[in-house]
Write a protein that holds these residues in place. Structure first.
Motif, PDB file in Angstrom:
ATOM      1  N   ALA A  34     -46.901  -6.143  -2.677  1.00 55.14           N
ATOM      2  CA  ALA A  34     -45.590  -6.636  -2.249  1.00 55.14           C
ATOM      3  C   ALA A  34     -45.681  -7.431  -0.955  1.00 55.14           C
ATOM      4  CB  ALA A  34     -44.620  -5.466  -2.092  1.00 55.14           C
ATOM      5  N   LYS A  35     -46.583  -7.034  -0.094  1.00 60.33           N
ATOM      6  CA  LYS A  35     -46.756  -7.752   1.178  1.00 60.33           C
ATOM      7  C   LYS A  35     -47.539  -9.048   1.000  1.00 60.33           C
ATOM      8  CE  LYS A  35     -46.548  -3.536   3.962  1.00 60.33           C
ATOM      9  NZ  LYS A  35     -47.319  -2.580   4.796  1.00 60.33           N
ATOM     10  N   ALA A  36     -48.211  -9.195  -0.153  1.00 60.32           N
ATOM     11  CA  ALA A  36     -49.042 -10.381  -0.383  1.00 60.32           C
ATOM     12  C   ALA A  36     -48.272 -11.522  -1.024  1.00 60.32           C
ATOM     13  CB  ALA A  36     -50.242 -10.013  -1.257  1.00 60.32           C
ATOM     14  N   VAL A  37     -46.978 -11.310  -1.362  1.00 54.36           N
ATOM     15  CA  VAL A  37     -46.197 -12.390  -1.962  1.00 54.36           C
ATOM     16  C   VAL A  37     -45.311 -13.060  -0.907  1.00 54.36           C
ATOM     17  CG1 VAL A  37     -46.186 -11.442  -4.295  1.00 54.36           C
ATOM     18  CG2 VAL A  37     -44.372 -10.796  -2.711  1.00 54.36           C
ATOM     19  N   LYS A  38     -44.971 -14.304  -1.171  1.00 60.01           N
ATOM     20  CA  LYS A  38     -44.087 -15.060  -0.294  1.00 60.01           C
ATOM     21  C   LYS A  38     -42.671 -14.497  -0.363  1.00 60.01           C
ATOM     22  CE  LYS A  38     -46.530 -19.383  -1.351  1.00 60.01           C
ATOM     23  NZ  LYS A  38     -46.384 -20.740  -1.963  1.00 60.01           N
ATOM     24  N   PRO A  39     -41.834 -14.797   0.619  1.00 58.04           N
ATOM     25  CA  PRO A  39     -40.412 -14.471   0.482  1.00 58.04           C
ATOM     26  C   PRO A  39     -39.871 -15.095  -0.803  1.00 58.04           C
ATOM     27  CG  PRO A  39     -40.902 -15.092   2.737  1.00 58.04           C
ATOM     28  CD  PRO A  39     -42.157 -15.360   1.948  1.00 58.04           C
ATOM     29  N   GLY A  40     -39.208 -14.276  -1.597  1.00 57.73           N
ATOM     30  CA  GLY A  40     -38.722 -14.730  -2.890  1.00 57.73           C
ATOM     31  C   GLY A  40     -39.744 -14.591  -3.999  1.00 57.73           C
ATOM     32  N   GLY A  41     -40.986 -14.248  -3.655  1.00 58.13           N
ATOM     33  CA  GLY A  41     -42.034 -14.042  -4.652  1.00 58.13           C
ATOM     34  C   GLY A  41     -41.900 -12.694  -5.336  1.00 58.13           C
ATOM     35  N   GLU A  42     -42.699 -12.489  -6.354  1.00 59.60           N
ATOM     36  CA  GLU A  42     -42.554 -11.291  -7.179  1.00 59.60           C
ATOM     37  C   GLU A  42     -43.896 -10.634  -7.470  1.00 59.60           C
ATOM     38  OE1 GLU A  42     -38.665 -12.800  -9.769  1.00 59.60           O
ATOM     39  OE2 GLU A  42     -40.665 -12.786 -10.675  1.00 59.60           O
ATOM     40  N   VAL A  43     -43.857  -9.305  -7.563  1.00 63.38           N
ATOM     41  CA  VAL A  43     -44.970  -8.496  -8.048  1.00 63.38           C
ATOM     42  C   VAL A  43     -44.596  -7.978  -9.426  1.00 63.38           C
ATOM     43  CG1 VAL A  43     -46.398  -6.451  -7.675  1.00 63.38           C
ATOM     44  CG2 VAL A  43     -45.585  -7.787  -5.710  1.00 63.38           C
ATOM     45  N   HIS A  44     -45.449  -8.230 -10.419  1.00 62.07           N
ATOM     46  CA  HIS A  44     -45.202  -7.778 -11.790  1.00 62.07           C
ATOM     47  C   HIS A  44     -46.222  -6.699 -12.142  1.00 62.07           C
ATOM     48  CE1 HIS A  44     -42.472 -11.141 -13.234  1.00 62.07           C
ATOM     49  NE2 HIS A  44     -42.795 -11.492 -11.992  1.00 62.07           N
ATOM     50  N   ILE A  45     -45.730  -5.626 -12.767  1.00 61.38           N
ATOM     51  CA  ILE A  45     -46.576  -4.465 -13.063  1.00 61.38           C
ATOM     52  C   ILE A  45     -46.337  -4.004 -14.495  1.00 61.38           C
ATOM     53  CG2 ILE A  45     -46.929  -2.008 -12.545  1.00 61.38           C
ATOM     54  CD1 ILE A  45     -46.184  -2.707  -9.612  1.00 61.38           C
ATOM     55  N   VAL A  46     -47.418  -3.638 -15.184  1.00 62.64           N
ATOM     56  CA  VAL A  46     -47.306  -2.914 -16.447  1.00 62.64           C
ATOM     57  C   VAL A  46     -48.408  -1.866 -16.467  1.00 62.64           C
ATOM     58  CG1 VAL A  46     -48.788  -4.496 -17.787  1.00 62.64           C
ATOM     59  CG2 VAL A  46     -47.061  -3.111 -18.954  1.00 62.64           C
ATOM     60  N   ASP A  47     -48.072  -0.685 -16.973  1.00 62.85           N
ATOM     61  CA  ASP A  47     -49.059   0.391 -17.039  1.00 62.85           C
ATOM     62  C   ASP A  47     -48.563   1.441 -18.023  1.00 62.85           C
ATOM     63  OD1 ASP A  47     -51.265   2.170 -16.325  1.00 62.85           O
ATOM     64  OD2 ASP A  47     -51.322   1.069 -14.426  1.00 62.85           O
ATOM     65  N   PHE A  48     -49.363   2.452 -18.227  1.00 60.57           N
ATOM     66  CA  PHE A  48     -48.967   3.526 -19.127  1.00 60.57           C
ATOM     67  C   PHE A  48     -47.712   4.216 -18.606  1.00 60.57           C
ATOM     68  CE2 PHE A  48     -53.582   3.325 -19.993  1.00 60.57           C
ATOM     69  CZ  PHE A  48     -53.534   3.153 -21.375  1.00 60.57           C
ATOM     70  N   GLY A  49     -46.788   4.512 -19.528  1.00 57.80           N
ATOM     71  CA  GLY A  49     -45.608   5.279 -19.181  1.00 57.80           C
ATOM     72  C   GLY A  49     -45.829   6.756 -19.442  1.00 57.80           C
ATOM     73  N   GLN A  50     -44.740   7.489 -19.573  1.00 63.43           N
ATOM     74  CA  GLN A  50     -44.817   8.925 -19.804  1.00 63.43           C
ATOM     75  C   GLN A  50     -44.562   9.305 -21.253  1.00 63.43           C
ATOM     76  OE1 GLN A  50     -45.665  11.440 -17.355  1.00 63.43           O
ATOM     77  NE2 GLN A  50     -46.502   9.504 -16.572  1.00 63.43           N
ATOM     78  N   GLN A  51     -44.534   8.305 -22.141  1.00 61.55           N
ATOM     79  CA  GLN A  51     -44.382   8.561 -23.582  1.00 61.55           C
ATOM     80  C   GLN A  51     -43.127   9.385 -23.879  1.00 61.55           C
ATOM     81  OE1 GLN A  51     -47.327   7.010 -24.789  1.00 61.55           O
ATOM     82  NE2 GLN A  51     -47.618   6.809 -22.582  1.00 61.55           N
TER      83      GLN A  51
END
Length: 216
Positions: free
Chosen positions: A140-157
């Motif tokens: 989150a700190k590595a993106v510009k103002p207005g930039g985005e972090v996108h994440i996908v990973d295993f859920g809890q089923q």
């Protein structure tokens, strides 16, 4: 866990697996291409994948978004060796830059000569990083103002049969993979840390969880 210990751990796990990783993971790392479709970086924008592994996602993303430049970070030298070879075969070496580094704390300027990115993404990496909350905060700190972090990973089923969940979690544990049941809370904390917002979306009946942190 120190950087050196984590590096050795990842290399030990993937020294052999990296050679057939992409052939097997395509069947159960669900939602990766949906994440890539949602990146939508600006023309001339910069994108970083944290935990880039074999480079598969970077290759798909670079083809999907030809007007952006891509960067990959991974702590495993073995995985980076495979990624460089794959990227070269795809004739994308001029658009994808790779560096070795720790997802929980990295200097974008020192590694890539990039002060901040338009997009950062993590695909099925948080479940393998011991201090995974720190990895989200660093992204989150590595993106510009207005930039985005996108994440996908295993859920809890959560909407799948209990027996399926138990079998999957037991199998994942053999590879030191731990689905993060507090992912939404961590996204909220990271969003507050950059005065931004977040969204959280379960997919495939909870098989996978996705999220976006937008920096304010």
């Amino acid at each position: 866990m120190s950087d050196a210990m984590q590096r050795e751990r990842m290399d030990a796990i993937y020294r052999t697996q990296r050679h057939f990783y992409d052939l097997t993971r395509r069947y159960y790392l669900l939602g990766r291409d949906r994440l890539i479709d949602g990146l939508a970086p600006p023309v001339g924008g910069t994108v970083l994948e944290v935990g880039c592994g074999t480079g598969r996602n970077l290759i798909v993303a670079a083809r999907r978004w030809p007007d952006a430049r891509f960067h990959g970070l991974d702590i495993s030298p073995a995985m980076l060796e495979t990624a460089r070879a794959s990227i070269a075969r795809a004739d994308l070496a001029e658009r994808i830059e790779l560096r070795e580094g720790d997802a929980t704390g990295f200097d974008s300027q020192a590694l890539f000569g990039v002060e901040a990115f338009d997009r950062v993404f993590l695909s099925y990496t948080l479940s393998m990083i011991p201090n995974w909350q720190a990895a989200i905060a660093a992204a989150a700190k590595a993106v510009k103002p207005g930039g985005e972090v996108h994440i996908v990973d295993f859920g809890q089923q959560e909407r799948l049969p209990v027996a399926f969940r138990a079998a999957l979690f037991a199998w994942l544990a053999r590879f030191d993979v731990t689905p993060r049941d507090e992912l939404e809370r961590a996204l909220a904390v990271a969003a507050r840390g950059v005065r931004g917002s977040y969204r959280f979306v379960p997919m495939f009946r909870g098989y996978a969880w996705s999220g976006v942190v937008r920096r304010g």
